[in-house]
Design an enzyme around this catalytic site. Sequence first.
Site, PDB file in Angstrom:
ATOM      1  N   ALA A 143       0.926  -1.348  -0.107  1.00 50.41           N
ATOM      2  CA  ALA A 143       0.241   0.153  -0.029  1.00 50.41           C
ATOM      3  C   ALA A 143       0.848   1.247  -0.033  1.00 50.41           C
ATOM      4  O   ALA A 143       1.953   1.194   0.154  1.00 50.41           O
ATOM      5  CB  ALA A 143      -0.918   0.278   1.253  1.00 50.41           C
ATOM      6  N   LYS A 144       0.181   2.491  -0.338  1.00 46.74           N
ATOM      7  CA  LYS A 144       0.934   3.838  -0.079  1.00 46.74           C
ATOM      8  C   LYS A 144      -0.122   4.814  -0.109  1.00 46.74           C
ATOM      9  O   LYS A 144      -1.038   4.566  -0.446  1.00 46.74           O
ATOM     10  CB  LYS A 144       1.908   3.882  -1.582  1.00 46.74           C
ATOM     11  CG  LYS A 144       2.961   4.889  -1.118  1.00 46.74           C
ATOM     12  CD  LYS A 144       4.135   4.249  -0.590  1.00 46.74           C
ATOM     13  CE  LYS A 144       5.322   5.147  -0.420  1.00 46.74           C
ATOM     14  NZ  LYS A 144       6.403   4.340   0.365  1.00 46.74           N
TER      15      LYS A 144
END
Length: 425
Positions: free
Chosen positions: A115-116
Amino acid sequence: MTGILNRNLDESSLSTETAENFLQLVAQKIPGFDDSVLDIITRSKREIIVEIPIRLDNGGVSVFRGYRVQHNNSRGGPFKGGIRYHQEVNLAEVRGLANLMTWKAALVKIPFGGAKGGIACDPKKLSRTEIERLTRAYTEHLGDNIGPYYDVPAPDVNTNAQIMAWIFDEYAKSHNNCSLAVVTGKPLEIGGSEGREEATGRGVVIVTTELLKDLKLHAAQQRVIIQGFGNVGSHAARIFYEEIGAKVIGISNVEGAVFNKNGLNVTDLFKYQAEKGSIKGFPDSEWMTNEEMLIQECDILIPAALAGSINEEVAYKTTAKIVVEAANAPITTEGDKILNERGVHVIPGILANPGGVIVSYFEWVQNLQQLYWTREEVILRLEKILNDAYKRTYAASVENKCSLREAAMRLALIEVTKSIKLRGC
Ligand code: NAD
């Protein structure tokens, strides 16, 4: 020259098309690869955009756009990835970075999905109280999309332990849940891990010295240039200088670079920066631009700032035998091609910079177990995981006669594909 200051995301290896082409190329070479898996892994599981209004110190209101992309969690465990505050943050960039997190976690075999997150803002133009309000509002807007067993953020460019402390506090209040494991990279006083701050820079040094051993080169004899004197670059520089004894000859930040072909005293540079708030004017060094520093003669070139700084021109002109992707996607597609043609060894980001996410994993485990480890324990475990990932990647590159980048992606892709098949998605 297209320098990092004028970076164009389409040019960098973060572009979706480039990443998909590369995935396809790697997948085609895996015997019996099921193409339908590509449909799953070239899409994000969830992409969240939030509009965040905050009260400014002058009484006005500004609305900032925030993102969180959860790419793939087929391997189980929560999503994991940093949060970036930068004026150029956009959905395509966050998506590309979330993708990299999936491959990074898979390559080093830690139980996280990729994720980011990020907020498009210029933190230099915001006061500390405005950054706190923005961070708390972003956390509130993300709501149940983060959580200790669901998605665990961490620091990235322009975010730090204090910002992670605000995220923990806001989440604890809004969810009536005081689990420290909701975010990593926290201060030591509230559940942070020993060794987390230096982890990415230390990981860069661990993997680079392993490659040097395979190339039969003495680490202490190398001349190193590092772009970026933030979290990753500064610790990599310090460890190369103080522990390995290498000659760090160039270091830069957003303002420019300090250079001395005979070597910089990195310990003193830390003190100088703390005192003066800048590296400019450091004694016994020449001041130059980032672009000039990147093409100075050296043995190891380490981009540790933002994406796209190693372009065609730098790739042609560098004398480095090894380029290490300490930053995420610092080499453009063209640059990468040229480095390969010139026989320069490139350590890809998914192998070079997972030190941070590995020690974030340790922090998460320690928070959940309520049992804390010493710095020595953390460093030993970090070395073990990275050495293992390096050895598997190097062996795969020899076996398949391919670059370290292709070998690393091959291993990560096999790992994720196996999980998808086993789960029966
Ligand atoms: P940071 O904000 O602490 O430091 C960034 C450094 O880059 C600073 O020295 C800054 O002055 C410099 N910089 C910024 N813009 C620049 C420009 N235009 N030209 C030259 N230098 C510039 O960030 P960080 O945490 O050290 O992250 C650096 C890179 O490493 C990013 O790509 C990040 O995604 C990646 N990364 C970070 C971690 C981590 O644990 N912090 C982990 C993996 C990857």
